[in-house]
Design a protein around this motif. Structure first.
Motif, PDB file in Angstrom:
ATOM      1  N   ARG A  29       0.847  -1.198   0.000  1.00  0.00           N
ATOM      2  CA  ARG A  29       0.000   0.000   0.000  1.00  0.00           C
ATOM      3  C   ARG A  29       0.872   1.234   0.000  1.00  0.00           C
ATOM      4  O   ARG A  29       1.665   1.439   0.903  1.00  0.00           O
ATOM      5  CB  ARG A  29      -0.931  -0.024   1.203  1.00  0.00           C
ATOM      6  CG  ARG A  29      -2.033  -1.034   0.987  1.00  0.00           C
ATOM      7  CD  ARG A  29      -2.924  -1.155   2.163  1.00  0.00           C
ATOM      8  NE  ARG A  29      -4.202  -1.725   1.768  1.00  0.00           N
ATOM      9  CZ  ARG A  29      -4.986  -2.407   2.575  1.00  0.00           C
ATOM     10  NH1 ARG A  29      -4.619  -2.599   3.821  1.00  0.00           N
ATOM     11  NH2 ARG A  29      -6.132  -2.875   2.144  1.00  0.00           N
ATOM     12  N   ARG A  30       0.683   2.041  -1.033  1.00  0.00           N
ATOM     13  CA  ARG A  30       1.606   3.153  -1.232  1.00  0.00           C
ATOM     14  C   ARG A  30       0.837   4.464  -1.308  1.00  0.00           C
ATOM     15  O   ARG A  30       0.065   4.668  -2.252  1.00  0.00           O
ATOM     16  CB  ARG A  30       2.387   2.924  -2.526  1.00  0.00           C
ATOM     17  CG  ARG A  30       2.993   1.530  -2.581  1.00  0.00           C
ATOM     18  CD  ARG A  30       3.498   1.159  -3.944  1.00  0.00           C
ATOM     19  NE  ARG A  30       2.504   1.281  -5.001  1.00  0.00           N
ATOM     20  CZ  ARG A  30       2.728   0.926  -6.258  1.00  0.00           C
ATOM     21  NH1 ARG A  30       3.901   0.457  -6.610  1.00  0.00           N
ATOM     22  NH2 ARG A  30       1.789   1.062  -7.166  1.00  0.00           N
ATOM     23  N   PRO A  31       1.020   5.331  -0.334  1.00  0.00           N
ATOM     24  CA  PRO A  31       0.351   6.629  -0.419  1.00  0.00           C
ATOM     25  C   PRO A  31       0.988   7.488  -1.506  1.00  0.00           C
ATOM     26  O   PRO A  31       2.102   7.200  -1.950  1.00  0.00           O
ATOM     27  CB  PRO A  31       0.576   7.245   0.967  1.00  0.00           C
ATOM     28  CG  PRO A  31       1.803   6.584   1.487  1.00  0.00           C
ATOM     29  CD  PRO A  31       1.851   5.216   0.867  1.00  0.00           C
ATOM     30  N   HIS A  32       0.304   8.527  -1.907  1.00  0.00           N
ATOM     31  CA  HIS A  32       0.795   9.518  -2.882  1.00  0.00           C
ATOM     32  C   HIS A  32       1.033   8.939  -4.269  1.00  0.00           C
ATOM     33  O   HIS A  32       1.691   9.561  -5.093  1.00  0.00           O
ATOM     34  CB  HIS A  32       2.093  10.196  -2.406  1.00  0.00           C
ATOM     35  CG  HIS A  32       1.964  10.867  -1.080  1.00  0.00           C
ATOM     36  ND1 HIS A  32       1.048  11.853  -0.837  1.00  0.00           N
ATOM     37  CD2 HIS A  32       2.622  10.665   0.094  1.00  0.00           C
ATOM     38  CE1 HIS A  32       1.166  12.249   0.411  1.00  0.00           C
ATOM     39  NE2 HIS A  32       2.094  11.538   1.005  1.00  0.00           N
ATOM     40  N   ILE A  33       0.563   7.702  -4.519  1.00  0.00           N
ATOM     41  CA  ILE A  33       0.651   7.166  -5.875  1.00  0.00           C
ATOM     42  C   ILE A  33      -0.772   6.854  -6.327  1.00  0.00           C
ATOM     43  O   ILE A  33      -1.476   6.064  -5.695  1.00  0.00           O
ATOM     44  CB  ILE A  33       1.536   5.900  -5.937  1.00  0.00           C
ATOM     45  CG1 ILE A  33       2.955   6.242  -5.464  1.00  0.00           C
ATOM     46  CG2 ILE A  33       1.567   5.352  -7.362  1.00  0.00           C
ATOM     47  CD1 ILE A  33       3.900   5.061  -5.415  1.00  0.00           C
ATOM     48  N   LEU A  34      -1.212   7.521  -7.389  1.00  0.00           N
ATOM     49  CA  LEU A  34      -2.595   7.361  -7.839  1.00  0.00           C
ATOM     50  C   LEU A  34      -2.779   6.010  -8.516  1.00  0.00           C
ATOM     51  O   LEU A  34      -1.807   5.310  -8.809  1.00  0.00           O
ATOM     52  CB  LEU A  34      -2.969   8.490  -8.811  1.00  0.00           C
ATOM     53  CG  LEU A  34      -2.779   9.903  -8.265  1.00  0.00           C
ATOM     54  CD1 LEU A  34      -3.218  10.937  -9.293  1.00  0.00           C
ATOM     55  CD2 LEU A  34      -3.576  10.086  -6.972  1.00  0.00           C
ATOM     56  N   THR A  35      -4.023   5.650  -8.794  1.00  0.00           N
ATOM     57  CA  THR A  35      -4.289   4.321  -9.356  1.00  0.00           C
ATOM     58  C   THR A  35      -3.606   4.128 -10.709  1.00  0.00           C
ATOM     59  O   THR A  35      -3.223   3.017 -11.057  1.00  0.00           O
ATOM     60  CB  THR A  35      -5.805   4.084  -9.511  1.00  0.00           C
ATOM     61  OG1 THR A  35      -6.388   5.284 -10.014  1.00  0.00           O
ATOM     62  CG2 THR A  35      -6.439   3.707  -8.195  1.00  0.00           C
ATOM     63  N   ASP A  36      -3.421   5.215 -11.486  1.00  0.00           N
ATOM     64  CA  ASP A  36      -2.733   5.050 -12.774  1.00  0.00           C
ATOM     65  C   ASP A  36      -1.216   5.098 -12.608  1.00  0.00           C
ATOM     66  O   ASP A  36      -0.483   5.125 -13.593  1.00  0.00           O
ATOM     67  CB  ASP A  36      -3.200   6.115 -13.777  1.00  0.00           C
ATOM     68  CG  ASP A  36      -2.880   7.531 -13.310  1.00  0.00           C
ATOM     69  OD1 ASP A  36      -2.382   7.690 -12.168  1.00  0.00           O
ATOM     70  OD2 ASP A  36      -3.125   8.481 -14.074  1.00  0.00           O
ATOM     71  N   GLY A  37      -0.737   5.109 -11.360  1.00  0.00           N
ATOM     72  CA  GLY A  37       0.698   5.070 -11.107  1.00  0.00           C
ATOM     73  C   GLY A  37       1.330   6.443 -10.954  1.00  0.00           C
ATOM     74  O   GLY A  37       2.509   6.563 -10.641  1.00  0.00           O
ATOM     75  N   ARG A  38       0.537   7.495 -11.182  1.00  0.00           N
ATOM     76  CA  ARG A  38       1.145   8.830 -11.131  1.00  0.00           C
ATOM     77  C   ARG A  38       1.518   9.199  -9.705  1.00  0.00           C
ATOM     78  O   ARG A  38       0.774   8.958  -8.763  1.00  0.00           O
ATOM     79  CB  ARG A  38       0.193   9.887 -11.692  1.00  0.00           C
ATOM     80  CG  ARG A  38       0.855  11.257 -11.785  1.00  0.00           C
ATOM     81  CD  ARG A  38       0.190  12.093 -12.853  1.00  0.00           C
ATOM     82  NE  ARG A  38      -1.086  12.617 -12.403  1.00  0.00           N
ATOM     83  CZ  ARG A  38      -1.206  13.752 -11.711  1.00  0.00           C
ATOM     84  NH1 ARG A  38      -0.134  14.444 -11.371  1.00  0.00           N
ATOM     85  NH2 ARG A  38      -2.390  14.184 -11.357  1.00  0.00           N
ATOM     86  N   LEU A  39       2.701   9.785  -9.605  1.00  0.00           N
ATOM     87  CA  LEU A  39       3.214  10.223  -8.311  1.00  0.00           C
ATOM     88  C   LEU A  39       2.663  11.629  -8.046  1.00  0.00           C
ATOM     89  O   LEU A  39       2.742  12.500  -8.904  1.00  0.00           O
ATOM     90  CB  LEU A  39       4.740  10.256  -8.423  1.00  0.00           C
ATOM     91  CG  LEU A  39       5.596  10.244  -7.179  1.00  0.00           C
ATOM     92  CD1 LEU A  39       5.283   9.040  -6.306  1.00  0.00           C
ATOM     93  CD2 LEU A  39       7.070  10.210  -7.604  1.00  0.00           C
TER      94      LEU A  39
END
Ligand SMILES: [Zn+2]
Length: 572
Positions: free
Chosen positions: A74-84
């Motif tokens: 689970r990674r915050p600040h990374i949107l579902t399309d992978g954008r940082l």
């Protein structure tokens, strides 16, 4: 822009030498994709893709995360399309002549954020970002929410039209105070909902927003309430609506304030799904849109503490109109408007209402305009002259926090000044008036705070003793006395003072700023404030200015030097 970058291709080496990238490959793998590369940091290998948005280099590039190895769940600040989610560049001045420099700055920021994601407190980041994970609602639109979060569980209300959730509100009258649209709705059904403050970060280092939407996990957070709150909640759960019960979670963020999200339970089995382990139900996320007064006011630069303040404004002309609007926008919760006049076409260019309320009494037109634009304000209009209003309501001067006169009528204003000073209990008063042809304007505070009794200095101090047959002279004036500055449009009753809209706005602003300081208890004494404008139009019309105008050096001045020790009103 791609071409400009390619012309200085050798500079891509800087990204590797600077340590931003382990390796990189320029691509034309899509309209916007510019390069792919590898970042190695904190024991991870990260595959990234950089895109140039059409507005590049007026903005930073976009960085997408294709892979992280070893895998991070689970990674915050990374949107579902992978954008940082690299912070916006509003704090940054980009040199558009150096696109490689901007690309490098993008990657430096990506590094900083990735380091935070990989080594920082992810649970805290998720709690910070909770709202952005909480999408969804019955109509696809966020549900208006009038709940002010605090630290205790309590009942709140859900407003339904048939089965459609329209709003959530601590006070079901609040939506109509926010917008008249709510009062035009067909009758709504009210059901109990429960507000529950939770602090998932306190006991769960692996917090993630999805856990709130999982009944078993949500129960754990709710059961972690302090025991006293837990007992309160148990009682509330028994009083919640049985049918699709709704809870509003006040989720504590790392900085201490609470984010609000809604949960609606469906297909419930047993009682309330939060009441007992054996009860069941499905969970629907409800996205809320906060519209409560404290939130909106502080978010929009108004002062939530002014909502309890009550201001009486006499005179709803050009200056009064802007003044009323400024006070409303500053967060003042209650305005009493007194003016006997009706809007005429002559008001069109210098009234905050423009032509919109032509033919209406000014107090009603101004109320409509204020309520159209500003929520949570009570405007009480009185279409009568101030003298009549005061005669009918003698107590009114001590039932307001501030009285403001923008009448353009010194006789009535001096009478108000005397009335204000007739009782210690009366509110402070502010008088404001304009000079002709843009010369300036003034605001005078009287009966305001001093250490013991009201501070000396009042409107009467400004007026010299009357000379028989001549008008009283205002000692603050910029325009030389003894001249008639009003103009005549069509003979009797058509006289008016020539000034422009900006002159009215300036005077209203001067007065409003002083009024807000008075309401916050920040002003001592009885200052006379003046703004000084350009005299060209005035002089061209053949008039003369006073020495007071000439001696004021700046655009703004404040003085106490006008106070007369022999004033019959404020020195008794
Ligand atoms: Zn005085």
């Amino acid at each position: 822009m791609r071409r400009a970058l390619l012309e200085h291709l050798s500079r891509c080496q800087e990204l590797i030498e600077g340590g931003e990238m382990e390796s990189l490959l320029l691509t034309d793998g899509g309209r916007r994709e510019f390069l792919r590369g590898l970042i190695r940091m904190d024991g991870y290998e990260i595959g990234v893709r950089v895109e140039l948005p059409p507005t590049f280099p007026l903005c930073l590039a976009k960085v997408f995360i294709d892979s992280i190895s070893p895998r991070v769940e689970r990674r915050p600040h990374i949107l579902t399309d992978g954008r940082l989610c690299i912070e916006a560049e509003s704090d940054l001045l980009l040199d558009v002549h150096d696109p490689w420099g901007i690309l490098r700055e993008t990657l430096v920021r990506a590094h900083r954020l990735l380091h935070q994601i990989l080594t920082g407190d992810r649970a805290a980041e998720f709690a910070r970002e909770l709202i952005s994970y909480w999408k969804g609602s019955p109509r696809g639109l966020p549900v208006p929410c009038f709940v002010a979060p605090d630290d205790r569980p309590r009942l709140t209300k859900a407003l339904y039209f048939e089965e459609l959730l329209l709003a959530v509100a601590d006070d079901p009258r609040e939506p109509a105070r926010f917008s008249p649209d709510f009062s035009r709705l067909p009758p709504c059904t009210l059901r109990n909902a429960i507000y529950i403050p939770i602090d998932p970060l306190a006991g769960d280092p692996a917090f993630h927003p999805d856990k709130l939407a999982t009944l078993s996990e949500l129960r754990k957070y709710v059961r972690a309430l302090p025991s006293r709150d837990g007992r309160v909640l148990d009682k509330l759960l028994g009083r919640s609506g049985k049918h699709s019960p709704l809870v509003i979670l006040g989720v504590r963020r790392p900085e201490g304030e609470r984010a609000l999200v809604g949960i609606q339970f469906h297909d419930t089995r047993g009682g309330h799904p939060l009441a007992h382990e054996g009860n069941g139900g499905s969970v629907e996320k409800i996205e809320l849109q906060r519209r409560d007064a404290p939130f909106l006011a502080s978010r929009g630069g108004a002062d939530p503490h002014l909502r309890g303040r009550k201001v009486l404004l006499a005179g709803c002309g050009a200056v009064g109109g802007y003044l009323a609007m400024a006070l409303a926008r500053a967060g003042v919760g209650s305005l009493t408007l007194v003016d006997g006049d009706v809007f005429e076409l002559a008001n069109t260019y210098r009234h905050v209402c423009g032509i919109a309320r032509n033919g209406m009494p000014k107090v009603f037109g101004l109320r409509q305009e204020i309520e159209r634009l500003v929520p949570y304000i009570t405007v009480s209009p009185y279409q009568q002259r101030l003298e009549a209003f005061l005669h009918e309501r003698p107590q009114t001067l001590d039932s307001h926090d501030l009285v403001i006169a923008a009448l353009g009528n010194p006789t009535i204003e001096l009478e108000l000044n005397r009335r204000i000073w007739s009782s210690h209990r009366n509110a402070p008063a502010l008088f404001c008036w304009l000079e002709p042809l843009g010369l300036g304007g003034h605001a005078l505070l009287t009966h305001g705070r001093a250490s013991q009794s009201p501070a000396r200095g009042c409107l009467e101090c400004l007026y010299d003793h009357p000379v028989r047959g001549a008008a009283l002279e205002n000692l603050a004036a910029f325009a030389k006395p003894g001249e008639a500055y009003t103009r005549d449009s069509f003979g009797c009753g058509g006289r008016y003072l020539p000034f422009g809209d900006l002159d009215a706005q300036n005077t209203a602003q001067l007065t409003a700023r002083l009024a807000l300081r008075v309401l916050r208890g920040e002003v001592e004494g009885a200052p006379l404030q003046s703004w000084k404008g350009d005299a060209r139009a005035f002089l061209q019309a053949g008039y003369e200015v006073t020495s007071r105008y000439e001696s004021q050096t700046g655009a703004f001045a404040e003085t106490l030097a006008y106070i007369r020790p022999d004033c019959a009103v404020c020195q008794t």
